[in-house]
Structures are given as C-alpha cells and as structure tokens.
Scaffold this active site. Structure first.
Site, PDB file in Angstrom:
ATOM      1  N   HIS A  83      58.737-142.905  91.382  1.00  0.00           N
ATOM      2  CA  HIS A  83      58.741-141.803  92.413  1.00  0.00           C
ATOM      3  C   HIS A  83      57.904-141.678  93.504  1.00  0.00           C
ATOM      4  O   HIS A  83      56.731-142.208  93.148  1.00  0.00           O
ATOM      5  CB  HIS A  83      58.802-140.394  91.886  1.00  0.00           C
ATOM      6  CG  HIS A  83      59.767-140.186  90.757  1.00  0.00           C
ATOM      7  ND1 HIS A  83      61.127-140.120  91.075  1.00  0.00           N
ATOM      8  CD2 HIS A  83      59.512-139.936  89.317  1.00  0.00           C
ATOM      9  CE1 HIS A  83      61.599-139.722  89.876  1.00  0.00           C
ATOM     10  NE2 HIS A  83      60.841-139.614  89.100  1.00  0.00           N
ATOM     11  N   GLY A 155      67.876-138.770  85.312  1.00  0.00           N
ATOM     12  CA  GLY A 155      67.387-138.718  84.096  1.00  0.00           C
ATOM     13  C   GLY A 155      67.305-137.060  83.594  1.00  0.00           C
ATOM     14  O   GLY A 155      66.383-136.393  84.317  1.00  0.00           O
ATOM     15  N   GLY A 166      66.087-134.309  86.192  1.00  0.00           N
ATOM     16  CA  GLY A 166      67.359-134.337  87.052  1.00  0.00           C
ATOM     17  C   GLY A 166      67.596-135.422  87.709  1.00  0.00           C
ATOM     18  O   GLY A 166      67.844-136.599  87.333  1.00  0.00           O
ATOM     19  N   ALA A 168      66.839-138.205  91.512  1.00  0.00           N
ATOM     20  CA  ALA A 168      66.253-138.537  92.747  1.00  0.00           C
ATOM     21  C   ALA A 168      67.122-139.246  93.598  1.00  0.00           C
ATOM     22  O   ALA A 168      67.728-140.368  93.152  1.00  0.00           O
ATOM     23  CB  ALA A 168      64.991-139.401  92.238  1.00  0.00           C
ATOM     24  N   CYS A 184      65.134-148.553  85.694  1.00  0.00           N
ATOM     25  CA  CYS A 184      66.012-147.828  84.987  1.00  0.00           C
ATOM     26  C   CYS A 184      66.591-149.167  83.827  1.00  0.00           C
ATOM     27  O   CYS A 184      67.709-149.074  83.518  1.00  0.00           O
ATOM     28  CB  CYS A 184      67.335-147.557  85.898  1.00  0.00           C
ATOM     29  SG  CYS A 184      66.857-146.227  87.142  1.00  0.00           S
TER      30      CYS A 184
END
Length: 240
Positions: A83, A155, A166, A168, A184
């Site tokens: 992120h 996720g 939640g 992205a 991932c």
C-alpha cells in the site's frame, strides 16, 4: 434503506487504521454504529496476510525498511501486498447478518469485486476476474503467459459476523514496490493502475466517490458522510 457511513480519512498509518477498525468492529457488533466504510491511503507499507511466507519478501524485511517501506503483520486473509500514497483503500466494517445474503462471506466478496469492476468501467477501464487468481485484473489472458495486469486486491477478515479490512485499487500510486515482492503470492504478476491505463494521473477523490456509489448499491445501503475527528482517547476516530 439502511445507512452506510462514509468516513474519508486521508493518509493514515497502517497500524492506526488497524486499531480504528478493531474499535469500529466492536462498536458495530454492539449495535452502536451503522455499517461504516473507511476510505483512506496508507504511507508506504507491505502488509503480510495470514498465508504469507518469507519467500514473498525475497530481499528480507530489513532491506524493505531501508527503502522507507514498513513491513507489518495483518490478520486479513491472503498474502503479502503493498500500500502507498495514491492507492485507494476501502475498509468496510459491515454486519454480514444484516445483509440480505446474511452470513455468506463469498457473496460479500463477490459483491465487492462487482463494485470494483463497475467503478473501473465507469472510468473507462475494463476489468475482470480470473478463476484461481485473487483480485481484479485488466487484460484478456492471465499470468504467467498472458498480458493481464492486476489493478485491485481484496483481503478481508470476519469476526463474529463483522467484516474488517477490504480492498485496494491502484489509482496513481508508484508501482515499483510491487516488483520487489511476490504480490498476493502470484509469481510473474504485473501490476497496473488507473492512471497508467488511462495515460494520466487521475482524481483519486472523484474515483472514490464512484466506488462508494457502487459499494453502497451492491450492499443495499444508502451512503451518508461521517466525520473523521482526529484523536479521541487511544482510538483516533469517532463516527457521529
């Protein structure tokens, strides 16, 4: 129609957002607040899901920290992801028992995917799913041989019927940090963003508004703006 409280929080450190989610989870479980959607960005951070292993961070955690990127544990499902500023993160704190689908986690995630694909489509980017691969993709053929690029990730965590974590969506964020890990857990994955697909930086706030409309629709909720009030005790959030 029941409300979905929309909290636009700006840039929030990952650990702080996790504390806030836990507080909201408890408040939602107690019936003290309505379903709530946090919209935010994170400073640069790799988050490790419950299924992450060391091979997904091949440089070693200290190397990533030397690049100015935090590495943190998360209780969400899935593997490692990145992120950073310019990426839209949405955390729905929703009571599954109050949805029409009730305690159907698969339906909850499927609706989240529909909302992501619908929002991207409104902005001129055709996105899709691939069987056996997590997240939302742009392109016709999946990796490793195909040209598809991943644009969105999911996720979630569910405890006592309340969701946290939640999704992205890459909007304008730097994609280089994805290349330093196995995002991932998918080998040979290529990442993209809304800005890259459209050839110019995009208005993250306006795209967030589109996503809110789509999420509210798939969950049968009416969006209502709520306030991010700064530090309140140890929690840093109150929803009015």
């Amino acid at each position: 129609m029941d409300e979905l409280r929309i909290v636009r929080a700006g840039v929030v450190p990952y650990d702080e957002a996790a504390r806030v989610q836990r507080a909201l989870e408890g408040a939602r479980q107690a019936g003290e607040i309505a379903d709530t959607l946090l919209l935010l960005e994170h400073p640069p951070v790799y988050t490790k899901g419950r299924r992450t292993d060391a091979t997904e961070l091949p440089m070693g955690e200290d190397w990533y920290r030397m690049q100015g990127i935090e590495v943190v544990e998360s209780d969400r499902g899935g593997r490692v992801t990145y992120h950073g500023p310019g990426q839209l993160v949405a955390y729905p704190i929703i009571d599954l028992g109050a949805l029409d689908a009730r305690d159907d986690v698969h339906a909850f995630v499927s609706n989240m995917e529909r909302a992501m694909i619908g929002a991207l489509g409104e902005w001129g980017v055709e996105a899709r799913l691939f069987d056996g691969l997590t997240g939302v993709w742009v392109g016709a053929e999946p990796p490793p041989a195909g040209e598809a690029r991943k644009i969105g990730s999911i996720g979630i965590h569910v405890r006592r019927g309340i969701t946290t974590h939640g999704l992205a969506i890459n909007v304008n964020n730097d994609l280089q940090p994805f290349e330093w890990v196995v995002p991932c857990g998918i080998e040979a994955v290529r990442m993209t963003s809304l800005g890259r697909e459209l050839g110019a930086e995009q208005d993250l706030g306006a795209f967030a508004a589109t996503l809110v409309e789509r999420l509210a629709a798939v969950y049968g909720r009416s969006p209502v703006e709520a306030a991010w009030d700064g530090v309140v005790g140890p929690l840093a959030l109150t929803v009015r």
